[in-house]
Design a protein around this motif. Structure first.
Motif, PDB file in Angstrom:
ATOM      1  N   ALA A   1       1.669 -19.491  -9.996  1.00 35.47           N
ATOM      2  CA  ALA A   1       1.823 -19.060  -8.598  1.00 35.47           C
ATOM      3  C   ALA A   1       0.494 -19.062  -7.843  1.00 35.47           C
ATOM      4  O   ALA A   1       0.338 -19.821  -6.873  1.00 35.47           O
ATOM      5  CB  ALA A   1       2.468 -17.674  -8.548  1.00 35.47           C
TER       6      ALA A   1
ATOM      7  N   GLY B   1      13.332  -5.699  -4.217  1.00 38.04           N
ATOM      8  CA  GLY B   1      13.506  -6.818  -3.286  1.00 38.04           C
ATOM      9  C   GLY B   1      14.674  -6.566  -2.344  1.00 38.04           C
ATOM     10  O   GLY B   1      14.597  -6.848  -1.146  1.00 38.04           O
TER      11      GLY B   1
ATOM     12  N   SER C   1      -3.995 -12.949  -8.207  1.00 37.19           N
ATOM     13  CA  SER C   1      -3.745 -12.054  -9.343  1.00 37.19           C
ATOM     14  C   SER C   1      -4.962 -11.171  -9.627  1.00 37.19           C
ATOM     15  O   SER C   1      -4.854 -10.157 -10.316  1.00 37.19           O
ATOM     16  CB  SER C   1      -3.374 -12.859 -10.590  1.00 37.19           C
ATOM     17  OG  SER C   1      -4.524 -13.487 -11.132  1.00 37.19           O
TER      18      SER C   1
ATOM     19  N   LEU D   1      10.904 -11.067  -5.992  1.00 33.65           N
ATOM     20  CA  LEU D   1      10.875 -12.427  -5.429  1.00 33.65           C
ATOM     21  C   LEU D   1      12.249 -13.086  -5.560  1.00 33.65           C
ATOM     22  O   LEU D   1      12.711 -13.773  -4.642  1.00 33.65           O
ATOM     23  CB  LEU D   1       9.792 -13.258  -6.123  1.00 33.65           C
ATOM     24  CG  LEU D   1       8.351 -12.775  -5.897  1.00 33.65           C
ATOM     25  CD1 LEU D   1       7.373 -13.530  -6.812  1.00 33.65           C
ATOM     26  CD2 LEU D   1       7.934 -12.940  -4.429  1.00 33.65           C
TER      27      LEU D   1
ATOM     28  N   LEU E   1       1.704 -12.425  -2.862  1.00 41.62           N
ATOM     29  CA  LEU E   1       2.200 -13.807  -2.768  1.00 41.62           C
ATOM     30  C   LEU E   1       2.995 -14.029  -1.478  1.00 41.62           C
ATOM     31  O   LEU E   1       3.079 -15.149  -0.973  1.00 41.62           O
ATOM     32  CB  LEU E   1       3.099 -14.142  -3.966  1.00 41.62           C
ATOM     33  CG  LEU E   1       2.413 -14.306  -5.326  1.00 41.62           C
ATOM     34  CD1 LEU E   1       3.460 -14.462  -6.428  1.00 41.62           C
ATOM     35  CD2 LEU E   1       1.463 -15.505  -5.326  1.00 41.62           C
TER      36      LEU E   1
ATOM     37  N   TYR F   1       1.367  -7.846  -6.905  1.00 32.46           N
ATOM     38  CA  TYR F   1       1.099  -9.292  -6.913  1.00 32.46           C
ATOM     39  C   TYR F   1       2.164 -10.042  -6.116  1.00 32.46           C
ATOM     40  O   TYR F   1       1.849 -10.909  -5.282  1.00 32.46           O
ATOM     41  CB  TYR F   1       1.061  -9.780  -8.362  1.00 32.46           C
ATOM     42  CG  TYR F   1       0.812 -11.260  -8.515  1.00 32.46           C
ATOM     43  CD1 TYR F   1      -0.351 -11.841  -8.001  1.00 32.46           C
ATOM     44  CD2 TYR F   1       1.718 -12.070  -9.185  1.00 32.46           C
ATOM     45  CE1 TYR F   1      -0.590 -13.208  -8.150  1.00 32.46           C
ATOM     46  CE2 TYR F   1       1.480 -13.430  -9.341  1.00 32.46           C
ATOM     47  CZ  TYR F   1       0.328 -13.995  -8.815  1.00 32.46           C
ATOM     48  OH  TYR F   1       0.087 -15.332  -8.961  1.00 32.46           O
ATOM     49  N   ALA F   2       3.429  -9.693  -6.362  1.00 35.56           N
ATOM     50  CA  ALA F   2       4.522 -10.374  -5.653  1.00 35.56           C
ATOM     51  C   ALA F   2       4.364 -10.205  -4.145  1.00 35.56           C
ATOM     52  O   ALA F   2       4.576 -11.148  -3.373  1.00 35.56           O
ATOM     53  CB  ALA F   2       5.865  -9.829  -6.121  1.00 35.56           C
TER      54      ALA F   2
ATOM     55  N   LEU G   1       8.719 -20.489  -4.141  1.00 33.93           N
ATOM     56  CA  LEU G   1       8.718 -19.256  -3.354  1.00 33.93           C
ATOM     57  C   LEU G   1       9.125 -19.502  -1.900  1.00 33.93           C
ATOM     58  O   LEU G   1       9.100 -18.580  -1.082  1.00 33.93           O
ATOM     59  CB  LEU G   1       7.311 -18.624  -3.383  1.00 33.93           C
ATOM     60  CG  LEU G   1       6.785 -18.207  -4.754  1.00 33.93           C
ATOM     61  CD1 LEU G   1       5.369 -17.634  -4.628  1.00 33.93           C
ATOM     62  CD2 LEU G   1       7.710 -17.160  -5.370  1.00 33.93           C
TER      63      LEU G   1
ATOM     64  N   LEU H   1       4.167  -5.586  -9.150  1.00 31.72           N
ATOM     65  CA  LEU H   1       4.887  -5.704  -7.881  1.00 31.72           C
ATOM     66  C   LEU H   1       3.887  -5.961  -6.742  1.00 31.72           C
ATOM     67  O   LEU H   1       4.194  -6.670  -5.777  1.00 31.72           O
ATOM     68  CB  LEU H   1       5.642  -4.392  -7.642  1.00 31.72           C
ATOM     69  CG  LEU H   1       6.871  -4.319  -6.774  1.00 31.72           C
ATOM     70  CD1 LEU H   1       7.792  -5.496  -6.946  1.00 31.72           C
ATOM     71  CD2 LEU H   1       7.619  -3.020  -7.064  1.00 31.72           C
TER      72      LEU H   1
ATOM     73  N   GLY I   1       6.624  -8.415 -10.480  1.00 33.74           N
ATOM     74  CA  GLY I   1       7.312  -8.459  -9.175  1.00 33.74           C
ATOM     75  C   GLY I   1       8.243  -9.653  -9.031  1.00 33.74           C
ATOM     76  O   GLY I   1       8.736  -9.936  -7.944  1.00 33.74           O
ATOM     77  N   THR I   2       8.536 -10.339 -10.151  1.00 31.76           N
ATOM     78  CA  THR I   2       9.383 -11.535 -10.048  1.00 31.76           C
ATOM     79  C   THR I   2      10.821 -11.178  -9.659  1.00 31.76           C
ATOM     80  O   THR I   2      11.502 -11.971  -9.008  1.00 31.76           O
ATOM     81  CB  THR I   2       9.385 -12.345 -11.358  1.00 31.76           C
ATOM     82  OG1 THR I   2       9.638 -11.446 -12.442  1.00 31.76           O
ATOM     83  CG2 THR I   2       8.054 -13.039 -11.567  1.00 31.76           C
TER      84      THR I   2
END
Ligand SMILES: NC(=O)c1ccc[n+]([C@@H]2O[C@H](COP(=O)([O-])OP(=O)(O)OC[C@H]3O[C@@H](n4cnc5c(N)ncnc54)[C@H](O)[C@@H]3O)[C@@H](O)[C@H]2O)c1
Ligand SMILES: O=C(O)C[C@H](O)C(=O)O
Length: 361
Positions: free
Chosen positions: A225, A111, A230, A142, A247, A243-244, A168, A241, A138-139
């Motif tokens: 989320a 990030g 997903s 974020l 998002l 997925y993040a 988010l 990652l 991937g949190t």
């Protein structure tokens, strides 16, 4: 004769750039007047930025970010015009995890790397995904962008099962107006039988008896989320990652295709008489998205033969041909384990010299 040399890295022994140079050195010894066109490749994993820098030029901006376990690590942003390229393996690659616990590993540094590209003024950021030592959905990324929740987002997957709220908004604001492309090595979904955890968790040291719990933590995250995203291809790349980034509104492409297009590989294949690719272990287990098969496809489209040079060849010749590779040659078979590992560049040059006997005419 013209030879296009387009290998991936030999993980642990040679970067893609070094592998391409070694192959060219050996080929030239056998066919001194061959024209060698070097196009080191990457699938979005380790080497992504180096390979694009070699192919596209541009400026490298050095930054320091958090590694998977929190220690600072060096990384870089490649600026090419309005675009920026970053390689998440520089921030959270498996090589940085060592014997560390993947359940405690975070993508926070990835990030920070993305933010460095935003702050450098890029309007299009291409994020290479693959070879990660993380499985946090991937949190961490974020969190670095400003996402918040009622449990830690930057402490690995374990904390995620306690999450009941996730905001988010700030993270999305940080990248507003910036186009993001995720260039991933694999196209797995986030969770389930073919998801990030079950497919790639074990090779990151995740114990068999932890797979269900960790997969459930990512499933819980998806429930909060966006479940639909997903399931998208590549959501499960680099331990989620992908997925993040989805998002955050990213589009997703196969990394090998993006790199091949960026360096003009199809046109270069069409101008070659033979295409040479390679990688450390030429196997079947993970063929989707792998460099040699991507290169072989491009060679086939240009009606050019493709051969592969690898540390080890673990594919039968029939399967290999079905995938578009005429022949594959093994370093270990030619020079033995000791030299293959002890002098990989010299051994690869010797192998290329041998292969040029057959393919250099
Ligand atoms: N691991 C996966 O499941 C998977 C899946 C899809 C894509 N990918 C991507 O594929 C790429 C390659 O991954 P990889 O880990 O398979 O790398 P790789 O193909 O380079 O294989 C690594 C292995 O190659 C062998 N090797 C390396 N140098 C050698 C030498 N000099 N002599 C003999 N053997 C040698 C070793 O056995 C080493 O463990 C990565 O960028 C990753 O993003 C990986
Ligand atoms: O590169 C891999 O090992 C697959 C996946 O993209 C990951 O980084 O977990």
């Amino acid at each position: 004769m013209r030879v296009l040399v387009a290998p991936d890295k030999f993980a642990g022994t040679l970067t893609a750039v070094q592998a391409a140079e070694a192959i060219a050195t050996g080929w030239r010894r056998r066919v001194p007047d061959a024209e060698l066109d070097l196009a080191p490749m990457s699938d979005g994993g380790p080497g992504f930025v180096d390979v694009l820098h070699a192919g596209l030029g541009g400026d490298l901006l050095g930054v320091t970010v958090r590694g998977p376990l929190g220690d600072p690590v060096p990384a870089s942003v490649l600026r090419v015009g309005e675009a920026a390229y970053v390689e998440t393996a520089q921030a959270c690659g498996r090589h940085l995890l060592g014997d560390g616990d993947v359940e405690a590993a975070s993508t926070y540094g990835a990030g920070e790397l993305l933010l460095a590209a935003v702050d450098a003024g890029a309007t299009h950021i291409v994020v290479g995904l693959g070879g990660s030592g993380t499985n946090d959905g991937g949190t961490g990324l974020l969190a670095a962008l400003g996402a918040t929740g009622d449990a830690a987002l930057d402490a690995g997957p374990a904390a995620l099962s306690g999450l009941t709220t996730l905001d988010l908004g700030r993270a999305r604001d940080r990248v507003a107006g910036v186009r993001i492309t995720a260039a991933s090595d694999v196209d797995n979904p986030l969770t389930g039988l073919f998801g990030a955890t079950r497919t790639y968790g074990p090779q990151k040291g995740l114990a068999e008896d932890r797979l269900v719990a960790v997969d459930a933590a990512l499933e819980h995250l998806a429930g909060l989320a966006d479940r639909r995203l997903s399931l998208e291809k590549g959501a499960g790349a680099a331990g989620g990652l992908g997925y993040a980034l989805l998002l955050l509104g990213a589009d997703r492409v196969p990394g090998i295709g993006l790199v091949a297009d960026a360096v003009g590989l199809p046109g270069r294949a069409a101008r070659a008489d033979v295409v040479v690719t390679g990688e450390g272990a030429f196997d079947f287990s993970s063929r989707s998205g792998k460099v040699p098969y991507g290169v072989a496809e491009i060679a086939a489209a240009a009606l050019r033969p493709c051969v592969a040079l690898a540390g080890q060849v673990l594919v039968g010749s029939r399967e290999m041909r079905a995938l578009g590779v005429e022949s594959a040659y093994s370093l270990v078979e030619l020079v033995g384990e000791e030299r293959a590992w002890g002098d990989p560049a010299g051994a690869l040059a010797d192998l290329a010299e041998r292969v040029a006997r057959t393919w250099g005419r």
